[in-house]
Scaffold this motif. Structure first.
Motif, mmCIF file in Angstrom:
data_model
loop_
_atom_site.group_PDB
_atom_site.id
_atom_site.type_symbol
_atom_site.label_atom_id
_atom_site.label_comp_id
_atom_site.label_asym_id
_atom_site.label_seq_id
_atom_site.Cartn_x
_atom_site.Cartn_y
_atom_site.Cartn_z
ATOM 1 N N TRP A 143 -1.535 3.744 -4.451
ATOM 2 C CA TRP A 143 -0.186 3.212 -4.557
ATOM 3 C C TRP A 143 -0.180 1.774 -4.072
ATOM 4 N N LYS A 144 0.460 0.910 -4.789
ATOM 5 C CA LYS A 144 0.537 -0.494 -4.395
ATOM 6 C C LYS A 144 1.840 -0.770 -3.644
ATOM 7 N N VAL A 145 1.804 -1.830 -2.856
ATOM 8 C CA VAL A 145 2.977 -2.227 -2.082
ATOM 9 C C VAL A 145 4.176 -2.428 -3.008
ATOM 10 N N LYS A 146 3.952 -3.026 -4.174
ATOM 11 C CA LYS A 146 5.065 -3.305 -5.086
ATOM 12 C C LYS A 146 5.745 -2.031 -5.582
ATOM 13 N N ASP B 158 -1.461 -5.369 -2.888
ATOM 14 C CA ASP B 158 -2.217 -4.608 -1.890
ATOM 15 C C ASP B 158 -1.754 -3.153 -1.890
ATOM 16 N N SER B 159 -2.585 -2.261 -1.356
ATOM 17 C CA SER B 159 -2.223 -0.840 -1.297
ATOM 18 C C SER B 159 -1.303 -0.585 -0.108
ATOM 19 N N ILE B 160 -0.533 0.516 -0.185
ATOM 20 C CA ILE B 160 0.320 0.846 0.955
ATOM 21 C C ILE B 160 -0.536 1.305 2.132
ATOM 22 N N ALA B 161 -1.747 1.785 1.842
ATOM 23 C CA ALA B 161 -2.654 2.134 2.930
ATOM 24 C C ALA B 161 -3.033 0.884 3.715
ATOM 25 N N ILE C 53 4.802 -11.139 0.071
ATOM 26 C CA ILE C 53 4.865 -12.514 -0.428
ATOM 27 C C ILE C 53 3.834 -12.755 -1.526
ATOM 28 N N ARG C 54 4.094 -13.819 -2.298
ATOM 29 C CA ARG C 54 3.107 -14.278 -3.278
ATOM 30 C C ARG C 54 3.237 -15.795 -3.385
ATOM 31 N N PRO C 55 2.129 -16.502 -3.558
ATOM 32 C CA PRO C 55 2.198 -17.958 -3.735
ATOM 33 C C PRO C 55 2.957 -18.281 -5.014
ATOM 34 N N ASN D 263 9.329 3.047 4.509
ATOM 35 C CA ASN D 263 8.840 3.134 3.127
ATOM 36 C C ASN D 263 7.594 4.002 3.042
ATOM 37 N N ILE D 264 6.677 3.801 3.990
ATOM 38 C CA ILE D 264 5.416 4.537 3.968
ATOM 39 C C ILE D 264 5.649 6.003 4.308
ATOM 40 N N THR D 265 6.553 6.273 5.247
ATOM 41 C CA THR D 265 6.880 7.657 5.581
ATOM 42 C C THR D 265 7.480 8.373 4.382
#
Length: 214
Positions: A76-79, A159-162, A179-181, A202-204
């Motif tokens: 799972w990705k952060v997005k 990035d991953s949520i892990a 964030i992103r450039p 969110n992770i929980t």
């Protein structure tokens, strides 16, 4: 998320010696127990090892064929799980920040410049430090009390949520700006576009969803 060499070594030790305590793992690695605390937390969260109080560590579900949910967690990705960013501009006051914290019911605010680029974060602790014994604290610009960008821990939407969970544990924070450039600013610190925030909540929630699917 790829495991570090030390995390892989910990997994092998658990495979060979389970049940094994954290102290025993640290001794076999030749390090102190606090040194591997975050490694063990990550491995437990990812399902590579399980922990039983007063017993020790065992091989986790992620190393068994039926561990599709743990695989999902690692991929799972952060997005996919992030929340909208709760933002305040640098020219706002301490009083504005207090109101925003209560209205949005969040644990921190992301501070941006006029172009919407990340320059810092402010927490209730930051506000409390400046407010104690200072009757005029409400009018102080938030940029004077915030934690500056250079001191922040951030994460990318790819990035991953892990990895997000690992950074939160290592740095002992409850949320990360996502964030992103933007590729338009000359200065790297002013060229970071805020696209969201990811929190322990969110992770929980992700873990609860996975547990429901078991």
């Amino acid at each position: 998320m790829e495991l570090t060499p030390r995390q892989l070594e910990i997994v092998e030790l658990v495979k060979q010696h389970a049940p094994i305590t954290g102290e025993q793992i640290a001794e076999l690695l030749g390090v102190s127990r606090p040194t591997i605390r975050s490694d063990l937390s990550v491995l437990v969260m990812l399902g590579f090892v399980d922990a039983k109080p007063k017993v020790g560590y065992f091989i986790g579900n992620a190393l068994r064929p039926e561990s599709a949910v743990q695989h999902q967690l690692r991929n799972w990705k952060v997005k996919d799980r992030m929340s909208r960013p709760v933002v305040i501009q640098e020219n706002a006051t301490v009083n504005d920040a207090v109101i925003s914290l209560f209205v949005d019911n969040v644990g921190s605010l992301i501070v941006t410049n006029e172009e919407g680029r990340l320059i810092g974060m402010v927490s209730p602790k930051d506000l409390l430090k400046v407010a104690i014994g200072n009757t005029g604290a409400g009018a102080i610009p938030i940029r004077m009390v915030m934690t500056k960008h250079s001191q922040l821990v951030t994460i990318s939407p790819e990035d991953s949520i892990a990895e997000a969970a690992r950074r939160m544990m290592v740095h002992q924070v409850n949320s990360l700006p996502v964030i992103r450039p933007d590729g338009t600013a000359d200065d790297r610190s002013s060229g970071l576009e805020v696209v969201g925030r990811i929190t322990k909540t969110n992770i929980t929630q992700a873990l609860v969803e996975l547990a429901t699917d078991l």
